[in-house]
Each structure stands twice: as C-alpha cells, then as structure tokens.
Design an enzyme around this catalytic site. Structure first.
Site, short mmCIF file in Angstrom:
data_model
loop_
_atom_site.label_atom_id
_atom_site.label_comp_id
_atom_site.label_asym_id
_atom_site.label_seq_id
_atom_site.Cartn_x
_atom_site.Cartn_y
_atom_site.Cartn_z
N ARG A 123 14.16 -3.53 11.18
CA ARG A 123 14.08 -4.85 10.56
C ARG A 123 15.32 -5.08 9.71
NH1 ARG A 123 9.58 -3.96 5.70
NH2 ARG A 123 10.67 -2.21 4.75
N ASN A 161 12.48 -11.44 2.79
CA ASN A 161 11.70 -10.34 2.20
C ASN A 161 12.64 -9.28 1.67
OD1 ASN A 161 9.01 -9.11 1.76
ND2 ASN A 161 9.93 -7.45 2.96
N GLU A 162 12.45 -8.91 0.42
CA GLU A 162 13.28 -7.87 -0.19
C GLU A 162 14.73 -7.96 0.28
OE1 GLU A 162 11.47 -4.01 0.24
OE2 GLU A 162 10.10 -4.40 -1.41
N GLU A 319 4.40 -6.81 -4.56
CA GLU A 319 3.95 -5.66 -3.77
C GLU A 319 3.86 -4.44 -4.68
OE1 GLU A 319 6.36 -4.47 -0.48
OE2 GLU A 319 6.77 -6.51 0.13
N TRP A 327 7.28 6.31 3.09
CA TRP A 327 8.73 6.48 3.22
C TRP A 327 9.32 7.52 2.26
CZ3 TRP A 327 10.15 4.90 -1.59
CH2 TRP A 327 9.37 3.91 -2.19
N GLU A 367 4.72 1.67 9.68
CA GLU A 367 4.05 1.76 8.37
C GLU A 367 2.57 2.08 8.47
OE1 GLU A 367 5.51 -1.94 6.68
OE2 GLU A 367 7.02 -0.78 5.59
N LYS A 368 2.16 2.68 9.59
CA LYS A 368 0.72 2.91 9.78
C LYS A 368 0.13 3.91 8.79
CE LYS A 368 1.53 5.86 13.84
NZ LYS A 368 2.98 5.55 13.87
N HIS A 370 1.05 3.94 5.61
CA HIS A 370 1.18 3.34 4.27
C HIS A 370 -0.17 2.76 3.89
CE1 HIS A 370 2.55 0.74 1.05
NE2 HIS A 370 3.79 1.14 1.20
C1 GLA Z 1 8.71 -3.01 1.10
C2 GLA Z 1 8.56 -4.13 2.11
C3 GLA Z 1 7.23 -4.12 2.80
C4 GLA Z 1 6.83 -2.71 3.15
C5 GLA Z 1 6.82 -1.88 1.89
C6 GLA Z 1 6.35 -0.46 2.13
O1 GLA Z 1 8.27 -3.31 -0.15
O2 GLA Z 1 8.77 -5.40 1.55
O3 GLA Z 1 7.36 -4.91 3.96
O4 GLA Z 1 7.75 -2.20 4.05
O5 GLA Z 1 8.11 -1.80 1.40
O6 GLA Z 1 6.34 0.27 0.93
#
Ligand code: GLA
Length: 690
Positions: A123, A161-162, A319, A327, A367-368, A370
């Site tokens: 991504r 996003n981020e 978040e 991770w 991310e399964k 997480h």
């Molecule tokens: C970031 C991303 C999310 C996800 C989380 C996992 O904060 O914005 O999409 O990947 O990390 O911790």
C-alpha cells in the site's frame, strides 16, 4: 463556507452540539460478505459505537478500472450505518492506488535513496510529488465528495491514511524537480543556497538549479544541510498533497470538517505535524504502544504532544489497538485492563474520540493477526466484552467532552528540526536518539508525579515556571533570544548536551559550545566527550552517566556546580551546572545521559523552581494525574500505572467512572484502573492529603 472554528466536529466548551464521545473504528466491510455487515451494525450498537471510518483502502473497489466506477456497495454501507445511528468519517480512499493505475503509470511509484523503484502489491506506493498520481487521486476525491456530499451519515472527511507512513522519502525525478522548486522558494538565489549549504566544502558549489538532487546514495556523507532541507521538503511535499485533497473537499462540501490521521508515536519523525495541524479542521492521531518499561510513558508523552499539536483543542484518537499489533518483532497481547487504560489515558490528554484499528479482525491479508474490536474468536471474547465495557465507560464520561486539558506548570520542549539534525550521519555519536532523550525526561516527570506539557519551540513559554529542553540542538537566533528572555523573566530552564550547537542551516555557533545558549548557561565547552557504547562515567553524587560527557568550563560567577565527574576523561570537571540569575530565573545544564536516574536531578531543579507534585506522596510515580477542565469543573484522571492497587487516604470529588471515594474519603484504585473525579474548577481532589 462554515468558519473553521465550527468545522471542528468535536465539541468545544462554547458550542451546543450534543455531548458524547465518538467511539468506533476503521471499518472495512469490503473484506466481508454482505451477511456480515448486518451482524457488524448489530454488534456496533451493542458496543456503543458512534462512528466508523470507511473506505480507507477502497480505491480498487470504487474504481475497478480507469473508466469504471462502482459506488453501489458503499452507498449500501453508508445507508446501513446511518439507519443504525452510526456516523461516518469517510475516507477519500486515495491511500493505496489500484494495480490498473500503477500498470498504466508506473512513474507514480516511489524511488528509494539507493535508486530502487518500489513495487505495487502492498500500500501507499505513490510519490507525494507525482503530478500524475495527484491527477488520478483528486479525480477520486472529487467523485467521493460529489457523491456523498449530502449523505446524512457523513460527519467528517478522512484524507488518505497516515500520510507518509511508507512513502515520506521519495528520491525520484519528480521529487528532484519539486525539491528544486522548494529550494528556490526557500533561498531565492543560488548564492543563498550555496551559502546555506556551505558548498565550498568538498567542491559542492552549484552553478545551476538543475544540478541539485535529493540526497541520493552517494560516495560518502551527503551534505548535511541538503539532508536537513530534504527532510523539511519531504514533510512540506506531503503537506502540499494534503492541502490539494482538502481544497477539493472544501470546494464541494464547505461545511464538512476535514482531518487526516497523524502518527504522533514512537520513532515516526518524517512528518512535522505541528506544521501540518493548521491545514485541517481537527487533529486526529494514531497510536500504538511498544512493550517495555516505558510503554505507558510513551503513550502519555505522545498524547500530551498531540494535545499541543492540536493547540489545546479536543482531538480525535483515530486508531489504536484493542490488543496485539502485527508489525512488531513479537506482537504481545494486552493484559486485562490495558485496553481501557490505554484509551482513557488518551482521553485524559484531551482526546474526545476513541477509535481502533479496526472493527472486525481480517480473516486474510497482511493484518490478519492484528487485533480488532471483534476478534477472530467473535463477540464471545474478552476483547469484545472489554470493547463493550469501554463503550459504557465513555458514556459515563459524557460530561468531560468538550473540556480541555488544563495547562501544567512545567513544559518539555520537543523540536522536529533537532530530531532530524541529531540523527543524521556524521555526528559526534550515532547512538543518540532524540525522542528517547525527551521521553526519559518525561518519564522523570511521571516518576515525580509532576504534570508536564509537551510543547514545540513555537510555543509561548512565558506561562511556565519550568521548562526542560533536552538535546535542543538547532537553535536559531530568535529561539536563543526567547529562551534568554524566558530565564531573565524569572523562568527556570534546563537543557542538556548537544544543545544550542547549530543554527537553522546547521552551521555551528562559533566560540565554544553550547553555542547559542553558552552565555545564558554561563558555561563553555571546547570539545564534546561522547562515550563508547558500553562506557560509563561516575558522578560525585552517585549517579552514572552514559552516551555523552562534556568538557565544561564555568564562565559566569552565578553558576554553581550541582555535580562533578568522578571518573573518565572529565574527572574533576562539572557535570551538572545551574546558573541562578539575580532576578530569580535559572538556567541549568546536564552534560551526560542519566536515563532512568534523571528523576533525582529533576526533583532538585523543580524544587528550585517551586514546582511540586499535586499528588499525595504515596501515589507519585504509581499514578498519573491529568486534569481536564470546562471552566466550571476540573476532571481529574487518576491512572494507575502499576499492577498493584494504590490507596488514597483523603480524596474529594464525584466519581464519573472508576472507583468512588468511600464514606471516609478513602479511595482504592485497583491495578491498571482509571478513576475520573469531578471537582470545582481550580480545585484538586487532594486538598486534605497532598
Ligand atoms: C496503521 C494504519 C492501519 C493499520 C494499522 C495497524 O495505523 O493506518 O491501516 O495498518 O497501522 O497497526
């Protein structure tokens, strides 16, 4: 267009929007069949969810090919959420470009410092400065904004996003072009740039703008000012991209507030968030903890910094995690109580929204493993029960919404330029970690039970009785002047090794260190004395220093020596100094790394400044106290940082959540729990016990 002050969405004390915490998560329904969506909204209601962020990674589903759009499923999701009373923070969906776009335009892919092009398949594989990416992304933003402008579920826009999580540093030709434009704006002429970059060194003189490149992999250390400017530029380039999306949204939906999720956490340093904050309508932050002794300190530090980045306004925790992430080297599950305590610590520092990544734990994909609000085990689980309980707790805390964190008497200065500068190559030591230094000071404040604000160098320091500015390396003239005026005005300043050394162009302030702060501190250092990795020095007050020493000479009769080196190359010389000015202010210097032993030194310095803990002695270090206020009331958040209960003898106040004072005024705060006590504004719950 609605004025910015009203586009904040989160409630402020002066507005009449209904008081309630926003509670929810990232929601990725495209990963699940439709039957699951119905179950999702049912469980969301059960958990007290009020808002979800939708469509963050949905570009490929919304636009499966350049000329094909599919909004039907998202229409359905938004309608379903709305009919269940759940609001939507709608993403612009631009975070992850689909394979058709990178196939058609591989020139949007970022390039690393070593010249490798990053591939699609994960991504955020896009160049912040790519005009082609921007064209496609803004077309999507326009489509999203036009389609959902009037959807009743829409309460805020979530840009991308981020930003910069994976693509902050891009060394492509697009980046090179944009870097040159940025430099033209900063310096105006090549002469100015050559002066600032000191290009007389190593034959680096630039005769044409086109000769300038990003600091790509070179034969040796790249020009340090070029490196610093590339960091500034990279942050600005993403900020510019943020503005481009925002402008489309503001044109089409002028009344809908816009945010983007920052990452004020850990070692995330690429984005200069204090400089981004004014571009959006309310600040959002993502935060994940790291296991270890400073886990909770770091959370608190990040939340306090987010509060000041948000200019003291309520902010949105976009978040965090219910339990493990996926991770880290080892992804540790949270222990009972941590889910709620972590959330409430953010609230204590001004968050009026508590959201998680993500709603339902993915069954597949990277991310399964997480955690999420609904784990793989389903709703019959500790995690979901904890999630529902937190929903109830936030409901109990409704009166707190819109209140703001009450300023502390002490401040800790955090500076992005210094962070960037001290962690480049070619320094006296490569072992220095800027954020760790600041965090160690923050931990010392926590250990003493003294509230502290985390502020940037732009902050007005005059209201603070005490200011700690560890490793404040980059000190331009005006900052030196402000620190000087602060101390002359009666303020108490402490700084450390490697502070005051360079100006904004990374040129050394000559005449001896700590350069710009030399006279204020009344000391002069001819040479730095960094220590090898395992080396230690003993101080004559029993403390042990690591990482750094300085060869200090005193230059002012007002300076007293608080401790001397007992061993090592500087044995006999001052290690900790304090200059007390005639008019009462003071300027202190700590020349070695004390880490976890800092609290003793800090206690002495705070004492000199008359700053004391508001907590009863037995709770100091074990409980973090943070205060929010709405002008009429003060809300004291007492967070038990330990795995044991903490008892208070005499506590006043009405408990909004957590344990309440008993008939005799005693209160027992169980391990990892949080009590929120309401008292009159200006009062403390420990009037009788402190
Ligand atoms: C970031 C991303 C999310 C996800 C989380 C996992 O904060 O914005 O999409 O990947 O990390 O911790």
């Amino acid at each position: 267009m609605t004025p910015a002050s009203e586009r904040r969405w989160l409630r402020t004390p002066s507005d009449d929007r209904p008081a309630r915490f926003a509670y929810g998560a990232d929601y990725n329904p495209e990963q699940w069949p439709r039957e699951v969506w119905k179950e999702d909204v049912r469980l969301m209601r059960e958990a007290g969810v009020t808002v979800v962020s939708v469509a963050i990674f949905s570009w490929a589903r919304l636009q499966p090919a350049e000329d094909r759009w599919d909004f039907g499923w998202l229409d359905e999701v938004l309608d379903l959420l709305h009919s269940n009373g759940i609001a939507v923070d709608l993403a612009t969906a631009t975070a992850s470009p689909p394979p058709w776009l990178t196939t058609l335009h591989p020139e949007i892919l970022p390039v690393t410092r070593t010249g490798e092009t990053l591939s699609q398949g994960a991504r955020q594989h896009w160049r912040p400065t790519s005009p082609v990416f921007r064209e496609y992304a803004l077309r999507l933003v326009e489509a999203m904004a036009s389609r959902y402008a009037d959807h009743p579920a829409l309460v805020a826009w979530h840009i991308s996003n981020e930003l910069g999580c994976h693509n902050i540093y891009d060394y492509s030709d697009d980046a090179a072009r944009a870097f040159r434009d940025w430099l033209r704006t900063r310096y105006g002429t090549l002469d100015e740039l050559n002066r600032a970059w000191a290009t007389s060194f190593w034959s680096q003189y630039y005769g044409e703008w086109e000769q300038i490149q990003p600091p790509r992999l070179a034969a040796s250390h790249a020009n340090p000012t070029q490196q610093l400017d590339f960091k500034r530029f990279s942050s600005d380039a993403l900020k510019d991209y943020l503005r481009a999306e925002r402008d489309v949204l503001r044109r089409i939906t002028p009344d809908v507030p816009v945010t983007t999720n920052f990452m004020v956490m850990g070692e995330t340093k690429g984005m200069n968030y204090p400089d981004w904050a004014d571009e959006i309508d309310f600040v959002s932050n993502d935060h994940y903890t790291h296991p270890g002794p400073q886990r909770l300190d770091e959370l608190s530090f990040s939340a306090a910094l987010t509060h000041s980045i948000a200019h003291g306004n309520p902010w949105f925790l976009m978040e965090h995690s219910t339990s493990a992430v996926n991770w880290q080297t080892v992804n540790v599950a949270k222990t009972p109580g941590e889910l709620a305590r972590d959330s409430l610590l953010h609230v204590a520092h001004g968050a009026d929204a508590v959201c998680f990544f993500q709603w339902r734990q993915s069954a597949a994909g990277a991310e399964k493993y997480h955690s999420a609000m609904v784990p793989h085990a389903g709703a019959d689980s500790e995690v979901f029960r904890g999630v529902a309980a937190l929903g109830r707790t936030l409901h109990e805390l409704t009166p707190v919404t819109g209140s703001v964190r009450q300023p502390a008497r002490a401040a800790l200065v955090y500076d992005w330029d210094s962070w960037w500068a001290v962690e480049r190559d070619s320094q006296p030591t490569s072992l220095l970690r800027y954020r760790q230094e600041a965090l160690d000071w923050y931990s010392a404040f926590l250990a003493l039970g003294v509230r502290v604000d985390v502020v940037t160098t732009a902050a007005d320091l005059t209201g603070y009785d005490f200011v700690a500015a560890p490793v404040l390396h980059v000190v331009p003239k005006d900052l030196a002047g402000r620190l000087d005026a602060y101390v002359r005005g009666g303020g108490h300043l402490v700084t450390t090794y490697y502070s005051g050394v360079v100006d904004e162009n990374d040129h050394v302030h000559l005449g001896g260190y700590p350069g710009a702060l030399r006279e204020l501190l009344g000391i002069r250092i001819e040479e730095f004395g960094p220590l090898l990795e395992d080396a230690e020095v003993r101080l004559d007050n029993g403390l042990t220093g690591t990482l750094w020493t300085d060869r200090i000479d005193l230059t002012d009769p007002e300076v007293t020596v608080l401790a001397r080196y007992g061993t090592g190359d500087q044995a006999g010389r001052p290690a900790l100094t304090r200059r007390v000015l005639a008019d009462g202010g003071s300027a202190s210097y700590v020349s070695t790394r004390l880490g976890t032993q800092l609290s003793g030194v800090l206690a002495t310095l705070l004492d000199g400044a008359g700053v004391v803990s508001e907590l009863p002695a037995g709770a100091r270090g074990r409980v973090e106290a943070t205060v929010r206020t709405d002008g009429s009331h003060a809300y004291w958040f007492l967070v038990n940082r330990t795995d044991e209960s903490v008892a208070f003898d005499a506590v006043d106040g009405e408990a909004l959540t957590g344990p309440a004072p008993d008939a005799r005024g005693g209160l027992v705060l169980p391990a990892r729990e949080v009590a929120v006590l309401r008292v009159e504004a200006g009062a403390t719950p420990f009037g009788r016990d402190a």
